[in-house]
Design a protein around this motif. Structure first.
Motif, PDB file in Angstrom:
ATOM      1  N   SER A  24      48.651  56.943  26.994  1.00  0.00           N
ATOM      2  CA  SER A  24      47.375  56.827  27.695  1.00  0.00           C
ATOM      3  C   SER A  24      47.489  57.530  29.038  1.00  0.00           C
ATOM      4  CB  SER A  24      46.983  55.358  27.893  1.00  0.00           C
ATOM      5  OG  SER A  24      47.878  54.724  28.773  1.00  0.00           O
ATOM      6  N   SER A  25      46.366  58.047  29.490  1.00  0.00           N
ATOM      7  CA  SER A  25      46.309  58.743  30.774  1.00  0.00           C
ATOM      8  C   SER A  25      44.964  58.458  31.407  1.00  0.00           C
ATOM      9  CB  SER A  25      46.435  60.262  30.571  1.00  0.00           C
ATOM     10  OG  SER A  25      47.593  60.580  29.870  1.00  0.00           O
ATOM     11  N   LYS A  26      44.971  58.256  32.726  1.00  0.00           N
ATOM     12  CA  LYS A  26      43.680  58.047  33.388  1.00  0.00           C
ATOM     13  C   LYS A  26      43.764  58.390  34.865  1.00  0.00           C
ATOM     14  CE  LYS A  26      44.431  53.113  34.102  1.00  0.00           C
ATOM     15  NZ  LYS A  26      43.963  51.775  33.807  1.00  0.00           N
ATOM     16  N   LEU A  27      42.613  58.795  35.379  1.00  0.00           N
ATOM     17  CA  LEU A  27      42.418  59.005  36.805  1.00  0.00           C
ATOM     18  C   LEU A  27      41.595  57.836  37.325  1.00  0.00           C
ATOM     19  CD1 LEU A  27      41.383  62.784  36.791  1.00  0.00           C
ATOM     20  CD2 LEU A  27      43.611  61.833  37.386  1.00  0.00           C
ATOM     21  N   ALA A  28      41.833  57.447  38.561  1.00  0.00           N
ATOM     22  CA  ALA A  28      41.066  56.362  39.159  1.00  0.00           C
ATOM     23  C   ALA A  28      39.602  56.754  39.279  1.00  0.00           C
ATOM     24  CB  ALA A  28      41.632  56.022  40.541  1.00  0.00           C
ATOM     25  N   GLU A  29      38.749  55.781  39.152  1.00  0.00           N
ATOM     26  CA  GLU A  29      37.307  56.010  39.315  1.00  0.00           C
ATOM     27  C   GLU A  29      37.053  56.618  40.696  1.00  0.00           C
ATOM     28  OE1 GLU A  29      33.700  56.304  37.793  1.00  0.00           O
ATOM     29  OE2 GLU A  29      35.288  55.260  36.698  1.00  0.00           O
ATOM     30  N   GLY A  30      36.326  57.715  40.734  1.00  0.00           N
ATOM     31  CA  GLY A  30      36.002  58.368  41.997  1.00  0.00           C
ATOM     32  C   GLY A  30      37.065  59.318  42.520  1.00  0.00           C
ATOM     33  N   PHE A  31      38.179  59.434  41.826  1.00  0.00           N
ATOM     34  CA  PHE A  31      39.243  60.343  42.262  1.00  0.00           C
ATOM     35  C   PHE A  31      39.049  61.683  41.578  1.00  0.00           C
ATOM     36  CE2 PHE A  31      43.531  62.175  41.580  1.00  0.00           C
ATOM     37  CZ  PHE A  31      43.870  62.389  42.913  1.00  0.00           C
ATOM     38  N   ASP A  32      38.888  62.740  42.378  1.00  0.00           N
ATOM     39  CA  ASP A  32      38.708  64.094  41.844  1.00  0.00           C
ATOM     40  C   ASP A  32      39.915  64.927  42.250  1.00  0.00           C
ATOM     41  OD1 ASP A  32      38.068  66.807  41.412  1.00  0.00           O
ATOM     42  OD2 ASP A  32      35.932  66.416  41.689  1.00  0.00           O
ATOM     43  N   PRO A  33      40.772  65.315  41.275  1.00  0.00           N
ATOM     44  CA  PRO A  33      41.997  66.027  41.632  1.00  0.00           C
ATOM     45  C   PRO A  33      41.780  67.399  42.269  1.00  0.00           C
ATOM     46  CG  PRO A  33      41.798  65.813  39.250  1.00  0.00           C
ATOM     47  CD  PRO A  33      40.659  65.068  39.856  1.00  0.00           C
ATOM     48  N   LYS A  34      40.583  67.946  42.177  1.00  0.00           N
ATOM     49  CA  LYS A  34      40.327  69.241  42.814  1.00  0.00           C
ATOM     50  C   LYS A  34      39.970  69.108  44.288  1.00  0.00           C
ATOM     51  CE  LYS A  34      38.906  72.611  39.433  1.00  0.00           C
ATOM     52  NZ  LYS A  34      37.812  73.478  38.993  1.00  0.00           N
ATOM     53  N   PHE A  35      39.287  68.015  44.650  1.00  0.00           N
ATOM     54  CA  PHE A  35      38.706  67.957  45.988  1.00  0.00           C
ATOM     55  C   PHE A  35      39.082  66.731  46.803  1.00  0.00           C
ATOM     56  CE2 PHE A  35      35.735  70.277  43.199  1.00  0.00           C
ATOM     57  CZ  PHE A  35      35.828  71.523  43.801  1.00  0.00           C
ATOM     58  N   ASP A  36      39.802  65.788  46.257  1.00  0.00           N
ATOM     59  CA  ASP A  36      40.084  64.551  46.980  1.00  0.00           C
ATOM     60  C   ASP A  36      41.136  64.795  48.065  1.00  0.00           C
ATOM     61  OD1 ASP A  36      41.050  61.838  47.657  1.00  0.00           O
ATOM     62  OD2 ASP A  36      39.765  61.257  45.964  1.00  0.00           O
ATOM     63  N   PRO A  37      40.833  64.459  49.320  1.00  0.00           N
ATOM     64  CA  PRO A  37      41.795  64.701  50.405  1.00  0.00           C
ATOM     65  C   PRO A  37      43.059  63.839  50.293  1.00  0.00           C
ATOM     66  CG  PRO A  37      39.889  63.483  51.212  1.00  0.00           C
ATOM     67  CD  PRO A  37      39.584  63.878  49.799  1.00  0.00           C
ATOM     68  N   ARG A  38      43.015  62.756  49.531  1.00  0.00           N
ATOM     69  CA  ARG A  38      44.195  61.896  49.356  1.00  0.00           C
ATOM     70  C   ARG A  38      45.269  62.539  48.487  1.00  0.00           C
ATOM     71  NH1 ARG A  38      40.912  56.857  47.162  1.00  0.00           N
ATOM     72  NH2 ARG A  38      39.936  58.620  46.128  1.00  0.00           N
TER      73      ARG A  38
END
Length: 172
Positions: A24-38
């Motif tokens: 399984s794989s998932k990104l957190a809700e609201g996390f965008d790997p292209k633009f998230d400053p975190r």
């Protein structure tokens, strides 16, 4: 760990197969790997756990076989460091989670080994991870790419150095 039991298992088992059981794989809700400053502050956390092991006996292509199977749970997550107030429960924000369960099958070359649970358990804990790790590294790398995350290389699995007293062999 009983090193003699571990050696009995090493001498009596032969790697046959490693395969993926589940993932399984998932990104957190609201996390965008292209633009998230975190993204730049994410820290990698790894998990490698032998989940269970068992014997399989049967007939394969007309021959009796005995297989020792080890089920390994592996996981990696990328988290933002905790930045809450002191005294709060420190729980990092998990931005990326990738999990997989791999099976490692070993042919039991020495029939006496089937009854040696101490040796088989020692092997499952100490050695199976080394056989599964390259498959996990490839799977993880592939998933990171598919999830549009920056490239992350998992480290090579390292053998720990045993003390010279426990590894010294007696002269024959």
């Amino acid at each position: 760990m009983n090193l003699e039991a571990l050696q009995r298992a090493k001498d009596g088992l032969q790697i046959q197969d490693v395969f993926l059981k589940s993932s399984s794989s998932k990104l957190a809700e609201g996390f965008d790997p292209k633009f998230d400053p975190r993204l730049e502050s994410l820290q990698l956390e790894l998990r490698t756990t032998p989940k269970r092991s068992y014997l399989i006996e049967g007939v394969h292509q007309g021959e009796n076989i005995a297989i020792f199977r080890v089920e390994m749970d592996l996981g990696a997550r990328q988290v933002c460091p905790f930045d809450g107030e002191e005294g709060e429960e420190a729980q990092p924000d998990v931005m990326v989670q990738i999990d997989a369960t791999f099976m490692a099958d070993y042919v039991i070359a020495n029939p006496e080994l089937k009854a040696d649970r101490e040796a088989l358990d020692a092997f499952a804990v100490a050695n199976a991870g080394y056989h599964v790790w390259p498959y996990w590294r490839e799977y993880f790398s592939s998933q990171v790419s598919r999830m549009n995350l920056p490239k992350v290389m998992l480290p090579m699995m390292q053998f720990t150095k045993a003390s010279s007293a426990s590894t010294a062999q007696k002269p024959e």
